[in-house]
Design an enzyme around this catalytic site. Structure first.
Site, PDB file in Angstrom:
ATOM      1  N   GLU A 245       1.007  -1.216   0.081  1.00 21.79           N
ATOM      2  CA  GLU A 245       0.005  -0.113   0.006  1.00 21.79           C
ATOM      3  C   GLU A 245       1.021   1.287  -0.063  1.00 21.79           C
ATOM      4  O   GLU A 245       1.852   1.360   0.874  1.00 21.79           O
ATOM      5  CB  GLU A 245      -0.798  -0.046   1.429  1.00 21.79           C
TER       6      GLU A 245
ATOM      7  N   ARG B 237       4.676 -12.602   9.886  1.00 21.20           N
ATOM      8  CA  ARG B 237       5.631 -11.524   9.703  1.00 21.20           C
ATOM      9  C   ARG B 237       6.995 -11.634  10.333  1.00 21.20           C
ATOM     10  O   ARG B 237       7.070 -12.155  11.259  1.00 21.20           O
ATOM     11  CB  ARG B 237       4.631 -10.438  10.435  1.00 21.20           C
TER      12      ARG B 237
ATOM     13  N   LYS C 298       4.159   0.830   9.615  1.00 22.49           N
ATOM     14  CA  LYS C 298       4.533   2.211   8.920  1.00 22.49           C
ATOM     15  C   LYS C 298       3.692   3.350   9.645  1.00 22.49           C
ATOM     16  O   LYS C 298       4.493   4.430   9.518  1.00 22.49           O
ATOM     17  CB  LYS C 298       3.779   1.833   7.475  1.00 22.49           C
TER      18      LYS C 298
HETATM   19  P1  ATP Z   1       2.627  -2.138   8.084  1.00 24.08           P
HETATM   20  O1  ATP Z   1       1.904  -3.108   9.287  1.00 24.08           O
HETATM   21  O2  ATP Z   1       3.968  -2.035   8.547  1.00 24.08           O
HETATM   22  O3  ATP Z   1       1.882  -0.699   7.841  1.00 24.08           O
HETATM   23  P2  ATP Z   1       1.484  -3.432   5.926  1.00 24.08           P
HETATM   24  O4  ATP Z   1       1.176  -4.711   6.097  1.00 24.08           O
HETATM   25  O5  ATP Z   1       0.148  -2.498   6.121  1.00 24.08           O
HETATM   26  O6  ATP Z   1       2.545  -3.041   6.961  1.00 24.08           O
HETATM   27  P3  ATP Z   1       1.704  -3.247   3.196  1.00 24.08           P
HETATM   28  O7  ATP Z   1       2.128  -2.224   2.306  1.00 24.08           O
HETATM   29  O8  ATP Z   1       0.087  -3.767   2.998  1.00 24.08           O
HETATM   30  O9  ATP Z   1       2.103  -2.846   4.679  1.00 24.08           O
HETATM   31  O10 ATP Z   1       2.375  -4.525   2.869  1.00 24.08           O
HETATM   32  C1  ATP Z   1       2.801  -5.123   1.509  1.00 24.08           C
HETATM   33  C2  ATP Z   1       2.980  -6.610   1.599  1.00 24.08           C
HETATM   34  O11 ATP Z   1       4.253  -6.882   2.754  1.00 24.08           O
HETATM   35  C3  ATP Z   1       1.872  -7.341   2.252  1.00 24.08           C
HETATM   36  O12 ATP Z   1       1.696  -8.538   1.610  1.00 24.08           O
HETATM   37  C4  ATP Z   1       2.218  -7.672   3.843  1.00 24.08           C
HETATM   38  O13 ATP Z   1       1.827  -8.744   4.105  1.00 24.08           O
HETATM   39  C5  ATP Z   1       3.945  -7.497   3.821  1.00 24.08           C
HETATM   40  N1  ATP Z   1       4.590  -7.292   4.903  1.00 24.08           N
HETATM   41  C6  ATP Z   1       4.008  -5.995   5.644  1.00 24.08           C
HETATM   42  N2  ATP Z   1       5.071  -5.987   6.883  1.00 24.08           N
HETATM   43  C7  ATP Z   1       5.641  -7.414   6.764  1.00 24.08           C
HETATM   44  C8  ATP Z   1       6.254  -7.851   7.767  1.00 24.08           C
HETATM   45  N3  ATP Z   1       6.794  -7.431   8.812  1.00 24.08           N
HETATM   46  N4  ATP Z   1       6.901  -9.173   7.476  1.00 24.08           N
HETATM   47  C9  ATP Z   1       6.497  -9.750   6.230  1.00 24.08           C
HETATM   48  N5  ATP Z   1       5.715  -9.278   5.501  1.00 24.08           N
HETATM   49  C10 ATP Z   1       5.246  -8.147   5.644  1.00 24.08           C
HETATM   50 MG    MG Z   2      -1.505  -3.438   4.554  1.00 24.24          MG
END
Ligand code: ATP
Ligand code: MG
Length: 560
Positions: free
Chosen positions: A37, A263, A273
């Site tokens: 995102e 994760r 983020k």
């Molecule tokens: P955050 O919680 O840090 O804001 P998010 O999951 O909202 O992260 P996205 O931009 O939606 O961020 O993530 C893109 C991809 O990266 C998704 O498939 C998500 O599952 C994966 N991802 C995000 N954080 C992690 C992590 N800590 N470990 C592994 N994969 C991750």
């Molecule tokens: Mg997300």
């Protein structure tokens, strides 16, 4: 591109894909996607997902798409889109011509919403957000159906079209899937799939005032792109029934399989983020690319290499249980990488002037120095010795404590690549501080083959040395798990950044290209800062010190 790891270990996701290959489920195709995102910069957690998705595609001869999940215009910015693309490329991966945006599918997503209404699977609901929450029930009590649940398809269609036409203000009504208010899975209790938001979108501008929810847009985007395996993190496990529900009810081209993995969490930092954005907005760091940040932009600026990050992601593996990885492992991977390829040079971070009393004034001697004993192709360079030089303050004690084997009055120490010197005297200022150490050198001890002493120190000739700024970093937080604290910002490490000026470095570093990496002997691995270093103005970031904490941990755990 050769980012695939030839003997990469297997894990449960590969086991699933292997089974699918055997049964020819997707006609032998493997197609994954990385779906960020664009609401922040990528962090090391995302690196795990990137390496997994792109890595699997490479390994199976498949494809991996980069798709921006840009369904929420309120938090998204073009700056984030650009930095994400830049970072994925930097990590070493290539989406070729497969760059997509969920917003590319807004029209199709909308048409599918009409389809859901026509098939009795969705309805427009006028309950407020609070009422929807209240009607939803709890983990232990079932929810109640919305009073708008049984409207006719025609009435629903009319409302949805008027929502799209902009007739209603934000929050006036929503489109919900019609599933099961008694479901044990709260995500199945008639989830909202569209909301009204009168807000321009970074790609579609003012075309829409109706935006799909992530849980609705995601499975359809996967299906439109022909994704075979939709890999996401564990928090989406409870969303999988809805993922499948959506695809089962729409005439989509295929039905990808969602598979969840753990994760990545790393100690002494945070991985959300939202929280990283707070650090930036509160000026607790210098920006998203502050070298102390767990963002990939920060790590890149600090000097970490994509090779080390990929190696790290490979070693942590892929599992179904959330855990926290020690940051020492990442540092270990980085040392292993740079040990092989970073030239070794001499830089004195806390200089102490040394005068060789028996060395002729004006004389310059040149010594051959091997650039990297680990890399036979790295060659040698010439380093100058003169009567005055700098050593590290820590390499001298006027009153040496027990087990101190470096320089002290009457004691000897070797200058790397050059001679053994012996301290004869110290010079102090008015405040009694040592400003200069007087020594003699042993002309018969040239090179490393002669007589040996316990310590060999790094040094630089005063006449040839260059002044440099050096930035040393520590964990950004003092707590192992700052996210657990009431306010994570309270555990920011006040000593996470130390700026040293007036460091003395070899002249070959004076115009080190931004981004070039070196081992400063006995001090660690350093990278010329990407933003602040300029010709004649060296600025270095310490990437990691030389002390390998991971080796100690691994020894304790008897793992390699
Ligand atoms: P955050 O919680 O840090 O804001 P998010 O999951 O909202 O992260 P996205 O931009 O939606 O961020 O993530 C893109 C991809 O990266 C998704 O498939 C998500 O599952 C994966 N991802 C995000 N954080 C992690 C992590 N800590 N470990 C592994 N994969 C991750
Ligand atoms: Mg997300």
């Amino acid at each position: 591109m050769s980012t695939a790891i030839p003997d990469a270990p297997s894990h449960f996701i590969k086991d699933i894909i292997n089974e699918d290959m055997k049964s020819n489920k997707h006609k032998g195709r493997v197609h994954t996607r990385f779906p960020p995102e664009p609401n922040g910069y990528l962090h090391i957690g995302h690196a795990k997902s990137i390496c997994l998705n792109f890595g699997i595609a490479l390994e199976y001869g498949g494809k991996c798409n980069l798709r921006f999940d840009d369904t929420n215009p309120s938090k998204e910015e073009v700056e984030y889109v650009d930095s994400i693309m830049d970072t994925v490329r930097w990590l070493g991966f290539d989406w070729e011509d497969r760059l997509f945006y969920a917003s590319d599918y807004f029209e199709q997503l909308y048409q599918y919403a009409e389809h859901l209404i026509k098939t009795g699977n969705a309805f427009v609901c006028h309950l407020s957000a609070d009422e929807i929450r209240e009607y939803r029930g709890t983990l232990t009590t079932p929810g109640r159906g919305s009073p708008y649940r049984n409207r006719s398809a025609d009435e629903n269609l009319d409302f949805l079209r008027r929502m799209r036409a902009g007739e209603f203000p934000d929050g006036h009504c929503v489109l919900r899937a019609k599933i099961d208010m008694a479901s044990g899975n709260i995500n199945m209790r008639d989830p909202v799939i569209y909301r009204i938001l009168h807000m321009p979108h970074h790609r579609t501008g003012d075309a829409w005032c109706l935006y799909p929810m992530y849980d609705y847009a995601h499975p359809i985007s996967d299906a439109i792109e022909g994704i075979t395996h939709s890999l996401c993190t564990l928090e989406f496990e409870d969303h999988r029934p809805f993922y499948d529900w959506v695809l089962d009810r729409l005439p989509v081209p295929c039905h990808p399989r969602q598979i969840e993995f753990a994760r990545l969490n790393v100690n002494y930092t945070i991985m959300s983020k939202r929280k990283l954005l707070q650090l930036v907005q509160d000026h607790l760091v210098s920006g998203w690319d502050d070298p102390r940040m767990p963002t990939l932009a920060g790590m890149r600026r600090r000097g970490l290499t994509p090779e080390a990050i990929r190696d790290f992601c490979d070693r942590i593996g892929v599992a179904k249980v959330n855990s926290t990885v020690d940051v020492a492992l990442l540092e270990h991977c980085q040392r292993e990488d740079l040990n092989k390829r970073a030239p070794r040079v001499m830089a004195v971070l806390h200089p102490l002037r040394v005068v060789l009393e028996n060395y002729p004034e004006g004389q310059v001697e040149w010594f051959d120095a091997i650039n990297n004993p680990e890399d036979p192709d790295a060659g040698t360079r010439r380093i100058p010795l003169t009567r005055e030089l700098y050593i590290e303050q820590d390499d001298f004690r006027e009153e040496p404590p027990p087990k101190f084997y470096r320089l002290a009055p009457g004691r000897e120490m070797r200058l790397k690549h050059a001679y053994i010197i012996k301290c004869t005297n110290v010079v102090k200022n008015d405040r009694g501080e040592i400003v200069e150490v007087r020594c003699t050198y042993d002309p018969g001890s040239r090179g490393e083959s002669g007589r040996s002493v316990k310590v060999t120190a790094h040094w630089v000739s005063a006449a040839h040395a260059f002044d440099a700024e050096v930035r040393l970093y520590n964990h950004l937080f003092t707590k192992e798990n700052p996210a657990e604290e009431d306010d994570f910002r309270a555990s920011i490490n006040p000593d996470s950044l130390q700026v040293l000026t007036g460091c003395k470095v070899e002249s070959c570093l004076a115009s080190a290209a931004p981004g070039s990496r070196y081992q400063f002997m006995r001090q660690g691995y350093f990278c010329a800062d990407l933003m602040d270093a300029a010709p004649g103005k060296p600025v270095f970031n310490r990437i990691v010190s030389l002390r390998d904490e991971w080796a100690k941990i691994a020894k304790k755990m008897t793992i390699a």
